[in-house]
Design a protein around this motif. Structure first.
Motif, short mmCIF file in Angstrom:
data_model
loop_
_atom_site.label_atom_id
_atom_site.label_comp_id
_atom_site.label_asym_id
_atom_site.label_seq_id
_atom_site.Cartn_x
_atom_site.Cartn_y
_atom_site.Cartn_z
N ARG A 1 0.55 4.56 -0.22
CA ARG A 1 -0.31 6.00 0.60
C ARG A 1 0.12 5.81 1.47
O ARG A 1 0.41 6.13 2.48
CB ARG A 1 -1.85 5.87 -0.30
N ARG A 2 -0.12 4.86 1.96
CA ARG A 2 0.47 4.20 4.12
C ARG A 2 1.97 3.82 3.96
O ARG A 2 2.46 3.40 5.12
CB ARG A 2 -0.51 2.66 4.47
N GLU B 1 3.96 1.73 2.73
CA GLU B 1 4.39 0.31 2.95
C GLU B 1 6.04 -0.04 2.50
O GLU B 1 6.51 -1.07 2.46
CB GLU B 1 3.87 -1.05 2.41
N HIS C 1 0.87 -1.15 -0.29
CA HIS C 1 0.09 0.34 0.23
C HIS C 1 1.21 0.89 0.18
O HIS C 1 1.67 1.74 0.80
CB HIS C 1 -0.75 0.17 0.85
#
Ligand SMILES: N[C@@H](CCC(=O)N[C@@H](CS)C(=O)NCC(=O)O)C(=O)O
Length: 211
Positions: A34-35, A37, A32
Motif C-alpha cells: 500500500r506504500r 514499496e 509494503h
C-alpha cells in the motif's frame, strides 16, 4: 532462502503455505504494497514486474507464485503437492490457474489503483468489480469441486496445490464481504485447510507485518 512478502498479498500467502507444508524455512522481508514499496528501484532489481512474492535462492531471484511453488515441489518433493496421475495433476493445476490467471489478476492492487486514479471509478463500484470476478470464478470452482472434489481438500484427503491457491482467495473474498453461502464446498475445503497448522501459520493476520 529469502521470501519477499506482504501480509495481505494472497500470492505470497500461497508460497508461505507451501513452505510450511514442506517444513522449509525462509527469512521474510516485508514489502509494503500500500506504500508502493514493490515499485522501488531496488525491489524491481529483484522482481522487474514490481510484484510480490519473490523468493531468493542463492544468486537466483524466483518470481511468480506458481513457478516458485513448482520449484519448491521439484527441489523438495515430499510431501507432494500434486497427485501422481497425469489427468489428476492437470485437474489440480486447472483449479490453481483458474484463481491465479482468471480471478486474482483482475482484482490486483495496480488494477484497482488504475480504476480509481485514471478511470475515476469510485470505491463502491471498485468493490463491486472485485466481488464480481470472485463470484464468477467461485461459481465455476464450486461446480468443479462438486464433480471431482469429494474429499476433505480440493483433491482428495491430502492438502495440495489447488488448496494453496483457494485459501488465500477465500481470505480476499471475505475481506471484501463476498457472500459465501452459495459455495458450500469451497467453504468446507477452506475450513479443513485452516485447521492445519501450515495454513493457519501462513494467514495474513499471523504475519509479523500484519496491520
Ligand atoms: N501472478 C503473480 C501475481 C503477483 C501479484 O499480483 N502480487 C500482488 C500482491 S498479491 C502485488 O504485488 N501487487 C502489487 C501491485 O498491484 O502493485 C504471482 O502469482 O506471483
Amino acid at each position: 532462502m529469502i521470501l519477499y512478502d506482504y501480509f495481505r498479498s494472497s500470492a505470497a500467502y500461497r508460497v508461505r503455505i507451501a513452505l510450511n507444508l514442506k517444513g522449509l524455512k525462509a527469512e521474510h522481508r516485508h514489502v509494503h504494497i500500500r506504500r508502493g514499496e514493490q515499485l522501488a528501484p531496488d525491489y524491481r532489481e529483484l522482481n522487474p514486474q514490481g510484484l510480490v512474492p519473490t523468493l531468493i535462492v542463492g544468486e537466483r531471484h524466483l518470481t511468480q507464485s506458481l513457478a516458485i511453488i513448482e520449484y519448491l515441489e521439484e527441489r523438495h518433493p515430499l510431501p507432494a503437492l500434486l497427485p501422481p496421475g497425469a489427468e489428476d495433476r492437470a485437474w489440480v493445476r486447472a483449479l490453481a490457474l483458474a484463481i491465479a490467471c482468471d480471478i486474482h489478476p483482475i482484482d490486483n492492487s495496480r488494477v484497482l489503483k488504475y480504476l480509481a486514479e485514471v478511470l475515476k471509478v469510485d470505491e463502491p463500484a471498485r468493490d463491486a468489480w472485485y466481488r464480481h470476478w470472485i463470484e464468477e470464478g467461485f461459481r465455476a470452482i464450486e461446480s468443479q469441486l462438486a464433480r471431482h472434489g469429494g474429499g476433505r481438500y480440493c483433491f482428495g484427503d491430502t492438502p495440495g496445490l489447488a488448496d494453496l491457491f483457494l485459501v488465500p482467495q477465500v481470505a480476499n473474498a471475505r475481506r471484501l464481504h463476498v457472500a459465501m453461502e452459495p459455495y458450500p464446498r469451497i467453504r468446507a475445503v477452506n475450513e479443513a485447510c485452516l485447521d492445519l497448522e501450515a495454513f493457519d501459520r501462513a494467514r495474513p493476520e499471523n504475519q509479523p507485518d500484519a496491520e
